[in-house]
Design an enzyme around this catalytic site. Structure first.
Site, PDB file in Angstrom:
ATOM      1  N   ILE A 112       6.864  74.685   9.036  1.00  0.00           N
ATOM      2  CA  ILE A 112       6.954  75.880   8.182  1.00  0.00           C
ATOM      3  C   ILE A 112       6.064  75.783   6.939  1.00  0.00           C
ATOM      4  O   ILE A 112       5.610  76.801   6.416  1.00  0.00           O
ATOM      5  CB  ILE A 112       8.432  76.159   7.813  1.00  0.00           C
ATOM      6  CG1 ILE A 112       8.641  77.628   7.440  1.00  0.00           C
ATOM      7  CG2 ILE A 112       8.932  75.227   6.716  1.00  0.00           C
ATOM      8  CD1 ILE A 112      10.095  78.054   7.380  1.00  0.00           C
ATOM      9  N   ASN A 142      19.915  72.236  -0.551  1.00  0.00           N
ATOM     10  CA  ASN A 142      21.315  71.935  -0.887  1.00  0.00           C
ATOM     11  C   ASN A 142      21.617  72.579  -2.238  1.00  0.00           C
ATOM     12  O   ASN A 142      20.700  73.077  -2.904  1.00  0.00           O
ATOM     13  CB  ASN A 142      21.587  70.423  -0.890  1.00  0.00           C
ATOM     14  CG  ASN A 142      20.746  69.705  -1.921  1.00  0.00           C
ATOM     15  OD1 ASN A 142      20.865  69.934  -3.118  1.00  0.00           O
ATOM     16  ND2 ASN A 142      19.848  68.842  -1.454  1.00  0.00           N
ATOM     17  N   GLY A 145      14.802  66.515   5.496  1.00  0.00           N
ATOM     18  CA  GLY A 145      14.529  67.622   6.407  1.00  0.00           C
ATOM     19  C   GLY A 145      13.445  68.559   5.910  1.00  0.00           C
ATOM     20  O   GLY A 145      12.447  68.137   5.305  1.00  0.00           O
ATOM     21  N   ASP A 188      13.597  70.656   3.552  1.00  0.00           N
ATOM     22  CA  ASP A 188      13.591  70.667   2.088  1.00  0.00           C
ATOM     23  C   ASP A 188      12.604  69.617   1.549  1.00  0.00           C
ATOM     24  O   ASP A 188      11.750  69.915   0.687  1.00  0.00           O
ATOM     25  CB  ASP A 188      15.023  70.362   1.612  1.00  0.00           C
ATOM     26  CG  ASP A 188      15.274  70.642   0.144  1.00  0.00           C
ATOM     27  OD1 ASP A 188      14.384  71.193  -0.523  1.00  0.00           O
ATOM     28  OD2 ASP A 188      16.381  70.312  -0.330  1.00  0.00           O
ATOM     29  N   GLY A 223      20.022  71.080  11.060  1.00  0.00           N
ATOM     30  CA  GLY A 223      19.598  69.687  11.034  1.00  0.00           C
ATOM     31  C   GLY A 223      20.705  68.825  10.447  1.00  0.00           C
ATOM     32  O   GLY A 223      21.768  68.649  11.044  1.00  0.00           O
TER      33      GLY A 223
HETATM   34  N1  AR6 Z   1       9.271  73.061   9.469  1.00  0.00           N
HETATM   35  C1  AR6 Z   1      10.172  73.821  10.130  1.00  0.00           C
HETATM   36  N2  AR6 Z   1      11.419  73.400  10.449  1.00  0.00           N
HETATM   37  C2  AR6 Z   1      11.758  72.144  10.066  1.00  0.00           C
HETATM   38  C3  AR6 Z   1      10.871  71.295   9.358  1.00  0.00           C
HETATM   39  C4  AR6 Z   1       9.575  71.793   9.072  1.00  0.00           C
HETATM   40  N3  AR6 Z   1       8.671  71.064   8.405  1.00  0.00           N
HETATM   41  N4  AR6 Z   1      11.512  70.115   9.131  1.00  0.00           N
HETATM   42  C5  AR6 Z   1      12.742  70.226   9.675  1.00  0.00           C
HETATM   43  N5  AR6 Z   1      12.881  71.440  10.244  1.00  0.00           N
HETATM   44  P1  AR6 Z   1      17.429  70.489   7.803  1.00  0.00           P
HETATM   45  P2  AR6 Z   1      20.006  71.712   6.995  1.00  0.00           P
HETATM   46  C6  AR6 Z   1      14.052  72.018  10.946  1.00  0.00           C
HETATM   47  O1  AR6 Z   1      18.094  69.185   8.062  1.00  0.00           O
HETATM   48  O2  AR6 Z   1      20.611  71.336   8.303  1.00  0.00           O
HETATM   49  C7  AR6 Z   1      18.283  68.531   3.197  1.00  0.00           C
HETATM   50  O3  AR6 Z   1      18.489  67.218   2.779  1.00  0.00           O
HETATM   51  C8  AR6 Z   1      15.035  71.061  11.549  1.00  0.00           C
HETATM   52  O4  AR6 Z   1      14.584  70.629  12.841  1.00  0.00           O
HETATM   53  O5  AR6 Z   1      16.146  70.488   7.086  1.00  0.00           O
HETATM   54  O6  AR6 Z   1      20.219  73.082   6.477  1.00  0.00           O
HETATM   55  C9  AR6 Z   1      18.725  69.551   2.154  1.00  0.00           C
HETATM   56  O7  AR6 Z   1      18.432  69.102   0.853  1.00  0.00           O
HETATM   57  C10 AR6 Z   1      16.268  71.949  11.671  1.00  0.00           C
HETATM   58  O8  AR6 Z   1      16.181  72.746  12.864  1.00  0.00           O
HETATM   59  O9  AR6 Z   1      18.410  71.491   6.947  1.00  0.00           O
HETATM   60  C11 AR6 Z   1      20.197  69.625   2.405  1.00  0.00           C
HETATM   61  O10 AR6 Z   1      20.878  68.557   1.792  1.00  0.00           O
HETATM   62  C12 AR6 Z   1      16.139  72.891  10.477  1.00  0.00           C
HETATM   63  O11 AR6 Z   1      14.807  72.735   9.991  1.00  0.00           O
HETATM   64  C13 AR6 Z   1      20.310  69.494   3.905  1.00  0.00           C
HETATM   65  O12 AR6 Z   1      19.137  68.779   4.310  1.00  0.00           O
HETATM   66  C14 AR6 Z   1      17.101  72.608   9.336  1.00  0.00           C
HETATM   67  O13 AR6 Z   1      17.291  71.215   9.210  1.00  0.00           O
HETATM   68  C15 AR6 Z   1      20.283  70.840   4.587  1.00  0.00           C
HETATM   69  O14 AR6 Z   1      20.545  70.661   5.956  1.00  0.00           O
END
Ligand code: AR6
Length: 166
Positions: free
Chosen positions: A11, A24, A32, A34, A119
């Site tokens: 993204i 968060n 992730g 973020d 994630g």
């Molecule tokens: N581009 C697109 N999608 C992505 C990317 C990227 N570069 N990287 C990961 N994803 P997550 P959450 C996808 O864990 O579950 C953080 O520590 C990933 O495969 O990023 O909402 C925050 O600070 C998944 O499908 O977010 C919070 O503490 C999706 O993005 C916590 O994680 C979301 O995964 C939020 O957890």
């Protein structure tokens, strides 16, 4: 009427008006997507986020995109999955809706969403995709400035889920 697109991508590379961050409640960065967004946007993003006083679950806040190709970042806080009886679906739906609100208020025409909560927050992908699509489709008739909505699939499972539902 806005068009929904499925996009397999990192993204942070997208040239859209706004990308959504699955943040968060501190809005001060994490892992992730973020972490990837903070790395790509640069340290000015963290400095800006410090002035926002965090964000509650289901809500969203907008910042500049700094070094990203996207002009803005809309940070939203998805629910942590706790089994499905803690209002998770309503909170997740609210994330999509609030992000669209902010995009409209800023007269943006394109927005890209990651799979919020799918994630680290552990939301089952099939259910999250359903909530996301329902929330977005519910809002489509009222959208004025938004023309293109990208659902970003970072892995094959997500792409399959969305394809199945669409
Ligand atoms: N581009 C697109 N999608 C992505 C990317 C990227 N570069 N990287 C990961 N994803 P997550 P959450 C996808 O864990 O579950 C953080 O520590 C990933 O495969 O990023 O909402 C925050 O600070 C998944 O499908 O977010 C919070 O503490 C999706 O993005 C916590 O994680 C979301 O995964 C939020 O957890």
């Amino acid at each position: 009427m806005a068009t929904i697109h499925l996009q397999t991508a990192d993204i942070t590379t997208l040239h859209v008006d706004a990308i959504v961050n699955a943040a968060n409640s501190s809005l001060l960065g994490g892992g992730g997507v973020d972490g990837a967004i903070h790395r790509a946007a640069g340290p000015e993003l963290l400095e800006f986020c410090k002035s926002l006083n965090g964000c509650t679950t289901g809500d969203a806040k907008i910042t500049p995109g700094f070094n990203l190709p996207a002009q803005f970042i809309i940070h939203t806080v998805g629910p942590v999955w706790k089994g499905g009886k803690q209002n998770e679906a309503q909170l997740l739906s609210s994330c999509y809706s609030r992000c669209l609100d902010l995009a409209e208020e800023n007269q943006l025409s394109s927005i890209a969403f990651p799979a919020i909560s799918c994630g680290i927050y552990g939301y089952p992908t099939d259910q999250a995709c359903q909530v996301a699509l329902t929330a977005i489709q519910h809002r489509l008739p009222q959208l004025k400035s938004i023309q293109d909505i990208y659902l970003v699939c970072f892995n094959e499972e997500l792409y399959q889920q969305y394809t199945h539902l669409l």
